[in-house]
Each structure stands twice: as C-alpha cells, then as structure tokens.
Write a protein that holds these residues in place. Structure first.
Motif, PDB file in Angstrom:
ATOM      1  N   ARG A  19       0.859  -1.177   0.000  1.00 19.02           N
ATOM      2  CA  ARG A  19       0.000   0.000   0.000  1.00 19.02           C
ATOM      3  C   ARG A  19       0.904   1.238   0.000  1.00 19.02           C
ATOM      4  NH1 ARG A  19      -3.573  -3.117   4.068  1.00 19.02           N
ATOM      5  NH2 ARG A  19      -2.082  -2.367   5.624  1.00 19.02           N
ATOM      6  N   ARG A  20       0.320   2.381   0.262  1.00 14.51           N
ATOM      7  CA  ARG A  20       1.107   3.618   0.292  1.00 14.51           C
ATOM      8  C   ARG A  20       2.118   3.572   1.435  1.00 14.51           C
ATOM      9  NH1 ARG A  20       0.864   8.886   2.420  1.00 14.51           N
ATOM     10  NH2 ARG A  20      -0.976   8.403   3.677  1.00 14.51           N
ATOM     11  N   LEU A  21       3.333   3.970   1.154  1.00 11.93           N
ATOM     12  CA  LEU A  21       4.410   3.924   2.139  1.00 11.93           C
ATOM     13  C   LEU A  21       4.145   4.884   3.287  1.00 11.93           C
ATOM     14  CD1 LEU A  21       7.231   2.957   2.993  1.00 11.93           C
ATOM     15  CD2 LEU A  21       8.195   4.775   1.578  1.00 11.93           C
ATOM     16  N   GLN A  22       4.238   4.361   4.514  1.00 13.89           N
ATOM     17  CA  GLN A  22       4.049   5.168   5.722  1.00 13.89           C
ATOM     18  C   GLN A  22       5.325   5.223   6.568  1.00 13.89           C
ATOM     19  OE1 GLN A  22       1.235   6.819   6.722  1.00 13.89           O
ATOM     20  NE2 GLN A  22       0.034   6.196   4.945  1.00 13.89           N
ATOM     21  N   SER A  23       5.964   4.060   6.733  1.00 12.12           N
ATOM     22  CA  SER A  23       7.079   3.954   7.675  1.00 12.12           C
ATOM     23  C   SER A  23       8.357   3.502   6.983  1.00 12.12           C
ATOM     24  CB  SER A  23       6.740   2.940   8.788  1.00 12.12           C
ATOM     25  OG  SER A  23       5.597   3.339   9.502  1.00 12.12           O
ATOM     26  N   LEU A  24       9.450   4.130   7.388  1.00  9.66           N
ATOM     27  CA  LEU A  24      10.783   3.728   6.946  1.00  9.66           C
ATOM     28  C   LEU A  24      11.494   3.148   8.160  1.00  9.66           C
ATOM     29  CD1 LEU A  24      12.469   3.987   4.264  1.00  9.66           C
ATOM     30  CD2 LEU A  24      13.630   5.899   5.376  1.00  9.66           C
ATOM     31  N   GLN A  25      11.737   1.837   8.115  1.00 12.43           N
ATOM     32  CA  GLN A  25      12.432   1.182   9.223  1.00 12.43           C
ATOM     33  C   GLN A  25      13.892   1.014   8.827  1.00 12.43           C
ATOM     34  OE1 GLN A  25      11.735  -3.079  10.495  1.00 12.43           O
ATOM     35  NE2 GLN A  25      10.923  -2.029  12.293  1.00 12.43           N
ATOM     36  N   VAL A  26      14.763   1.707   9.542  1.00 13.92           N
ATOM     37  CA  VAL A  26      16.172   1.769   9.167  1.00 13.92           C
ATOM     38  C   VAL A  26      17.017   0.999  10.182  1.00 13.92           C
ATOM     39  CG1 VAL A  26      18.133   3.273   8.684  1.00 13.92           C
ATOM     40  CG2 VAL A  26      15.807   4.014   8.089  1.00 13.92           C
ATOM     41  N   LEU A 291      14.179   7.101  -3.513  1.00 17.24           N
ATOM     42  CA  LEU A 291      14.107   8.559  -3.690  1.00 17.24           C
ATOM     43  C   LEU A 291      13.531   8.926  -5.053  1.00 17.24           C
ATOM     44  CD1 LEU A 291      17.469   9.660  -2.056  1.00 17.24           C
ATOM     45  CD2 LEU A 291      15.220  10.605  -1.489  1.00 17.24           C
ATOM     46  N   ALA A 292      13.759   8.061  -6.031  1.00 18.73           N
ATOM     47  CA  ALA A 292      13.276   8.330  -7.390  1.00 18.73           C
ATOM     48  C   ALA A 292      11.874   7.781  -7.641  1.00 18.73           C
ATOM     49  CB  ALA A 292      14.246   7.733  -8.411  1.00 18.73           C
ATOM     50  N   GLU A 293      11.292   7.107  -6.635  1.00 23.48           N
ATOM     51  CA  GLU A 293       9.960   6.507  -6.778  1.00 23.48           C
ATOM     52  C   GLU A 293       8.960   7.272  -5.917  1.00 23.48           C
ATOM     53  OE1 GLU A 293       8.332   4.023  -8.249  1.00 23.48           O
ATOM     54  OE2 GLU A 293       9.939   3.189  -9.464  1.00 23.48           O
ATOM     55  N   PRO A 294       8.269   8.268  -6.451  1.00 23.14           N
ATOM     56  CA  PRO A 294       7.364   9.081  -5.627  1.00 23.14           C
ATOM     57  C   PRO A 294       6.216   8.287  -5.012  1.00 23.14           C
ATOM     58  CG  PRO A 294       7.069   9.565  -7.972  1.00 23.14           C
ATOM     59  CD  PRO A 294       8.308   8.725  -7.854  1.00 23.14           C
ATOM     60  N   ASP A 295       5.837   7.150  -5.631  1.00 21.41           N
ATOM     61  CA  ASP A 295       4.732   6.367  -5.069  1.00 21.41           C
ATOM     62  C   ASP A 295       5.202   5.319  -4.065  1.00 21.41           C
ATOM     63  OD1 ASP A 295       5.928   4.494  -6.680  1.00 21.41           O
ATOM     64  OD2 ASP A 295       4.103   3.916  -7.750  1.00 21.41           O
ATOM     65  N   GLY A 296       6.516   5.262  -3.786  1.00 21.85           N
ATOM     66  CA  GLY A 296       7.036   4.317  -2.795  1.00 21.85           C
ATOM     67  C   GLY A 296       6.753   2.873  -3.137  1.00 21.85           C
ATOM     68  N   PHE A 297       6.712   2.533  -4.441  1.00 22.54           N
ATOM     69  CA  PHE A 297       6.473   1.170  -4.920  1.00 22.54           C
ATOM     70  C   PHE A 297       5.067   0.675  -4.588  1.00 22.54           C
ATOM     71  CE2 PHE A 297      11.083   1.452  -4.005  1.00 22.54           C
ATOM     72  CZ  PHE A 297      11.583   1.249  -5.285  1.00 22.54           C
ATOM     73  N   CYS A 298       4.131   1.585  -4.410  1.00 23.75           N
ATOM     74  CA  CYS A 298       2.751   1.216  -4.091  1.00 23.75           C
ATOM     75  C   CYS A 298       2.186   0.275  -5.154  1.00 23.75           C
ATOM     76  CB  CYS A 298       1.891   2.475  -4.004  1.00 23.75           C
ATOM     77  SG  CYS A 298       0.189   2.177  -3.496  1.00 23.75           S
ATOM     78  N   GLY A 299       1.498  -0.777  -4.705  1.00 27.25           N
ATOM     79  CA  GLY A 299       0.908  -1.748  -5.606  1.00 27.25           C
ATOM     80  C   GLY A 299       1.827  -2.862  -6.038  1.00 27.25           C
ATOM     81  N   ARG A 300       3.114  -2.751  -5.730  1.00 24.92           N
ATOM     82  CA  ARG A 300       4.074  -3.790  -6.136  1.00 24.92           C
ATOM     83  C   ARG A 300       3.962  -5.010  -5.210  1.00 24.92           C
ATOM     84  NH1 ARG A 300       8.457  -1.454  -8.965  1.00 24.92           N
ATOM     85  NH2 ARG A 300       7.745   0.499  -9.924  1.00 24.92           N
ATOM     86  N   PRO A 301       4.345  -6.193  -5.697  1.00 26.43           N
ATOM     87  CA  PRO A 301       4.282  -7.400  -4.855  1.00 26.43           C
ATOM     88  C   PRO A 301       5.313  -7.360  -3.733  1.00 26.43           C
ATOM     89  CG  PRO A 301       5.364  -7.872  -6.946  1.00 26.43           C
ATOM     90  CD  PRO A 301       4.803  -6.483  -7.066  1.00 26.43           C
ATOM     91  N   ILE A 302       5.019  -8.079  -2.669  1.00 30.95           N
ATOM     92  CA  ILE A 302       5.903  -8.199  -1.510  1.00 30.95           C
ATOM     93  C   ILE A 302       6.596  -9.561  -1.569  1.00 30.95           C
ATOM     94  CG2 ILE A 302       5.904  -8.485   1.011  1.00 30.95           C
ATOM     95  CD1 ILE A 302       3.611  -6.374   1.042  1.00 30.95           C
ATOM     96  N   ALA A 303       7.893  -9.578  -1.309  1.00 28.75           N
ATOM     97  CA  ALA A 303       8.641 -10.836  -1.301  1.00 28.75           C
ATOM     98  C   ALA A 303       8.209 -11.681  -0.103  1.00 28.75           C
ATOM     99  CB  ALA A 303      10.139 -10.558  -1.240  1.00 28.75           C
ATOM    100  N   ILE A 304       7.818 -12.927  -0.366  1.00 31.43           N
ATOM    101  CA  ILE A 304       7.309 -13.798   0.697  1.00 31.43           C
ATOM    102  C   ILE A 304       8.116 -15.091   0.760  1.00 31.43           C
ATOM    103  CG2 ILE A 304       4.954 -12.896   0.707  1.00 31.43           C
ATOM    104  CD1 ILE A 304       4.179 -15.215  -1.145  1.00 31.43           C
ATOM    105  N   ALA A 305       8.101 -15.700   1.945  1.00 29.73           N
ATOM    106  CA  ALA A 305       8.723 -17.007   2.179  1.00 29.73           C
ATOM    107  C   ALA A 305       8.016 -17.622   3.382  1.00 29.73           C
ATOM    108  CB  ALA A 305      10.224 -16.867   2.417  1.00 29.73           C
TER     109      ALA A 305
END
Length: 334
Positions: A19-26, A291-305
């Motif tokens: 979804r839309r990016l909210q948190s950056l965990q560093v 930084l170059a992705e204004p939508d924060g990769f919204c809608g992209r798949p999440i890597a799962i295992a």
C-alpha cells in the motif's frame, strides 16, 4: 544454514502487495551491547556492520521529502550509530514521528549518559524490549544482570515523563516468547505486566507489544540445533489466520539495511530477500531508487517465504505487536 534453505523454498503463503508507504524502518547496524538468544539479527558486541555517512544522508533526504510519516530506528542497538542523533534531529524537524527500538541497557553504556534526556527532549517514542517481568527469564534470554539494568532504565524513563498518563512521551514494552511457541494473548499479558511492574518497581508504560520469534538467524539456528525447527514451522502454518494479512507491517513499511538496500521487512532483510519490487534493472533496490519513486512502490508485490507465517499465526505479530489487538482498536475508533 538449514533454516535459511528451508525458509527460502517455494512457499504457499498468500501473495500480498504494498500500500502507500508510511514507515521507513532503518537498521543502522548490527553492533549491540547484548547478544540475545531470540535476536533475529544475530546482533552483538563483535558485529562491525554499520551504516555509513552517505547512506545516512540518503535517509535524511527521504525524511525531508515529506513522504515518510514514521522513522523506525533499529539495529543492533541503533543508538550506537554515529548517525543516530542526527537522523532523529532531521526527522523531528521534518515533522516525522521517530521510534527508537531500545534494549534499555544501552542507556548505561559509556558515552550514553545523556541518551535518555536526549530522547525525551526530541519527543522520541521508545519501544523497549523486556521479554519477561521476572529476573530469571530475562537474564536467561538476554544475559546476566540485564533485568536489573532494564528496570533501572525504565524507572529513569518514567522520571523523564515516559509512559506517564499526562505525558506525550510514549513508552511501549516488547515481549518475545522464550522458546518455539506463539505469544500468549497480548491484552491479558499486558495487564499482568502493568500489575507486576507497577507493584514491584513503580513502573508505568503505555502498551505491551507481543512479537512472535522468527525462525531465522540466531533463534533459527537454536531451533535447528535442538531439532525443533520443523515443529515450530508446523505450529506457525497451522495457526495461520487470513484476516491478519491486512495488518502485516510490510504492507506500508520499507526496511532499509545498513548498506542502504531495501527490503519488505526486517526479517526479509536478515534472509537477504530484496524488496519484492525488484526487477531486472534494479535486482537489489537501494535508497537511491526509493528517492526516485514518488509512489514508494505502491501496488508492487511483496517478497514472501515460509517465515511470513510468523506474522499471521494466531493473534498475528508485527513490529507494532499483535494484529488482533490492532484490529480491535481500529474497530473501537470507527
């Protein structure tokens, strides 16, 4: 090694998207003043991996961009990074909430005498690990003398206003099970923590967050050595609840490792799984791509295992605690 190979096999975990990016965990680095048994990072005093100034500057640029609501600083002990305080300053000046995932004993390390007052002055939310309210269990899991130091640290934070009912300084505690089992119900355990810590030590706090142990790194290796790895994975699979999929943290969080590479969560980071939005052009997405992705990769798949079942089993588990409790809170507000 066996644990990692097992987890990275083809999984039947449901596909999920960002979804839309909210948190950056560093993750500022793997160096820590403790070596806890349950640590999925395998952090410790001898680890040397630490974020450099160039990558810290990229994090600061993202904070100033207005696209991040929460900066979640973790490690190791994030406070040992030379960039920790600068990033806190930048985030708070940019109106970004800051979470410090603190092991409590760091407050008494050399050179950290002013850390607690600094956190309070900056209005940093403290999420502190205290895996049990008894001394024997904590010291078994985290090392001798850790419980006493943790209690002293919590009392210090309370004196600064943390966890007090009339204060904006948030203090949450984190519980991890001692072994290969799911956490007990969060609400009931929170009541026990508040009662016992309050009566015995005069400690107050806001919430208890129960987090399932992930079968990776140090904890995963311990399960393998005891022949408990497969059994724990079966427990996680059997307890999967599809309603928890909506609340898993990876839906609106991006995890950044000490080298600036992006992952869908801190656990994927430890397994070397790059952001699910990786492609042929950027097989290991970096802060530069974010930084170059204004939508924060919204809608992209999440890597799962297979380890993803640790977040959806039972009451659910995330960096914000049980998902079941989060659902209940959201319904109450609605």
């Amino acid at each position: 090694m066996h644990a990692t190979i097992h987890l990275l096999r083809k999984t039947d975990f449901p596909l999920i998207r960002r979804r839309r990016l909210q948190s950056l965990q560093v993750n500022l680095g793997y160096r820590c003043n403790q070596s806890c048994q349950h640590c999925h990072v395998a952090a410790g005093p001898n680890r040397t991996e630490m974020m450099d100034a160039d990558n810290a500057a990229l994090v600061a640029s993202l904070l100033r961009s207005g696209r991040i609501a929460t900066l979640d600083l973790t490690g190791g002990a994030p406070e040992l990074s030379p960039h920790f305080r600068d990033l806190v300053h930048v985030a708070r000046a940019s109106g970004v909430r800051v979470i410090d995932r603190c092991n409590l004993t760091i407050l008494f390390e050399p050179g950290q005498d002013d850390l607690a007052p600094f956190l309070a002055a900056q209005g940093v939310d403290v999420v502190a690990s205290l895996p049990c309210y008894t001394e024997d269990n904590v010291d078994t899991q985290r090392g001798g003398g850790v419980f006493e130091k943790s209690i002293n640290a919590l009392q210090w934070l309370n004196r600064l206003g943390y966890g007090q009912p009339d204060s904006d300084l948030s203090l949450d505690l984190v519980y991890n099970p001692l072994g290969p089992m799911l956490p007990p119900p969060q609400d009931k355990l929170q009541a026990d923590y508040k009662c016992l810590l309050g009566e015995r030590f005069g400690i107050v706090f806001d919430r208890l967050l129960t987090i399932a142990n992930m079968p990776i790194q140090r904890f995963g290796s311990m399960l393998v050595s005891k022949g408990q790895f497969d059994g724990y994975m079966q427990t996680l699979h059997a307890a999967h609840r599809s309603e928890n999929l909506d609340g898993v943290m990876c839906r609106d969080l991006i995890s950044v490792d000490w080298q600036g590479y992006l992952h869908d969560c801190d656990f994927n980071q430890m397994l070397g799984l790059p952001l699910g939005a990786a492609d042929a052009r950027h097989p290991r997405p970096h802060l530069r791509e974010l930084l170059a992705e204004p939508d924060g990769f919204c809608g992209r798949p999440i890597a799962i295992a297979d380890h993803c079942y640790g977040c959806t089993a039972g009451q659910g588990s995330s960096c914000g605690g049980a998902l079941e409790s989060a659902h209940a809170g959201a319904q109450a507000v609605a």
